[in-house]
Design an enzyme around this catalytic site. Sequence first.
Site, PDB file in Angstrom:
ATOM      1  N   PRO A  13       0.783  -1.615  -0.064  1.00  0.00           N
ATOM      2  CA  PRO A  13      -0.106  -0.146   0.016  1.00  0.00           C
ATOM      3  C   PRO A  13       0.865   1.604  -0.128  1.00  0.00           C
ATOM      4  O   PRO A  13       1.736   1.370   0.633  1.00  0.00           O
ATOM      5  CB  PRO A  13      -0.725  -0.300   1.237  1.00  0.00           C
ATOM      6  N   GLY A  23       2.004   4.973   0.976  1.00  0.00           N
ATOM      7  CA  GLY A  23       1.684   6.036   2.298  1.00  0.00           C
ATOM      8  C   GLY A  23       1.208   5.213   3.125  1.00  0.00           C
ATOM      9  O   GLY A  23       0.614   5.709   3.658  1.00  0.00           O
ATOM     10  N   GLY A  31       7.102   1.243   2.772  1.00  0.00           N
ATOM     11  CA  GLY A  31       8.658   1.755   1.836  1.00  0.00           C
ATOM     12  C   GLY A  31       7.946   1.185   0.286  1.00  0.00           C
ATOM     13  O   GLY A  31       9.070   1.140   0.407  1.00  0.00           O
ATOM     14  N   SER A  32       6.785   1.443   0.376  1.00  0.00           N
ATOM     15  CA  SER A  32       6.363   1.308  -1.522  1.00  0.00           C
ATOM     16  C   SER A  32       7.590   1.835  -1.361  1.00  0.00           C
ATOM     17  O   SER A  32       8.139   1.271  -3.204  1.00  0.00           O
ATOM     18  CB  SER A  32       4.762   1.288  -2.087  1.00  0.00           C
ATOM     19  N   SER A  33       7.216   2.890  -2.103  1.00  0.00           N
ATOM     20  CA  SER A  33       8.217   4.069  -2.954  1.00  0.00           C
ATOM     21  C   SER A  33      10.049   3.403  -2.908  1.00  0.00           C
ATOM     22  O   SER A  33      10.116   2.873  -4.310  1.00  0.00           O
ATOM     23  CB  SER A  33       8.318   6.315  -2.654  1.00  0.00           C
ATOM     24  N   ALA A  34      10.182   3.411  -1.920  1.00  0.00           N
ATOM     25  CA  ALA A  34      11.209   2.538  -2.006  1.00  0.00           C
ATOM     26  C   ALA A  34      11.756   1.270  -2.750  1.00  0.00           C
ATOM     27  O   ALA A  34      12.535   0.588  -3.519  1.00  0.00           O
ATOM     28  CB  ALA A  34      12.526   1.729  -1.112  1.00  0.00           C
ATOM     29  N   ASP A  68      14.666   3.687   4.206  1.00  0.00           N
ATOM     30  CA  ASP A  68      13.921   2.244   3.566  1.00  0.00           C
ATOM     31  C   ASP A  68      14.939   1.998   2.083  1.00  0.00           C
ATOM     32  O   ASP A  68      14.583   1.171   2.635  1.00  0.00           O
ATOM     33  CB  ASP A  68      13.161   3.357   2.913  1.00  0.00           C
TER      34      ASP A  68
END
Length: 307
Positions: A93, A95, A99-102, A144
């Site tokens: 998920p 936000g 650590g979704s963006s990393a 992250d």
Amino acid sequence: MKNSFSAPGKIILFGEHAVVYGKPAIAIPVSGMRASAWSEPGEGKLTINALDLNQKISLENKTSQFSVLAQTLLSKTKQSEPNLTINLTSKLPQGSGMGSSAATSTAVCKALSNYLGVDLEKNQISELVFDAEKIVHGTPSGIDNTVVAYESPVYFVKGQEPVTFDSGRTFYLVIGDTGIESSTKETVGNVRDLLDKDPNLMNGYFDEIENVTMGGKKAIEDGDKEAVGELMNKNHELLNKIGVGHRELEKLVDVSLDAGALGAKLTGGGGGGNMVALADSAKEQKEICEKITEAGYRAYQTTFGED
Ligand code: PMV
């Protein structure tokens, strides 16, 4: 057959918030929830096809972490833009402090470097992802990208080189989601206000959290799950004292402990968001997960470390 590359999510196991004030924190990879990327022949240029967002990102897009990452990798390896599409999807998920963006950047980095025939070490992947996050997200701490690129527990102190370490056994965790969106920026701000009002009290709590985190590192390395559980409970108490708890987090903690968890705490920013519980075994992990689901929340099972 498509050659797929993936990277895990992460959660903070000890030390959130205190880490803002120079204390250590420990993050661990969430290996069961991953971002995946695979490449296929392009349509004349490099495109990152973010399938979940229904977005196609090209190299010229200076506001995307992916194009920043790709551009840096191409210029570091002195290669020109390949005719390639990199497809990307993620189970993490966005936000949610997982650590979704990393993880998505790392998966793209692995797929692109593989296509380019460049063999990157984990520290090089971690640095590339950090640079991409910096440009897009301001001032990331570095925790992250390290935990995600190394897929290993990380002991982290702001401004210092993150240290990866091994765990002495498999740890079975359940992550419970309160479903309440919470802004880390806001909870960090609230903690700052309390610190301004009563520095002695708050610094005392941060010192206690530091001891818990240092004990947590040793307990993880020793494979001492009972000690890790107790320290998680202690960390949770202290997080409540610094004002980042929430009644829904309490419910999740109570459900987990009633279901036999060795310890449970909020994870990340608090004020909503996620809770993490430690189970004694895979069987108890499943039971805790079921109880949380029965109570009406989303729950995920994950493990880290090896026997
Ligand atoms: O929710 P996450 O995993 O992004 O963690 C936030 C951690 C804090 O310590 C609360 C803030 C920070 O910048 O370290």
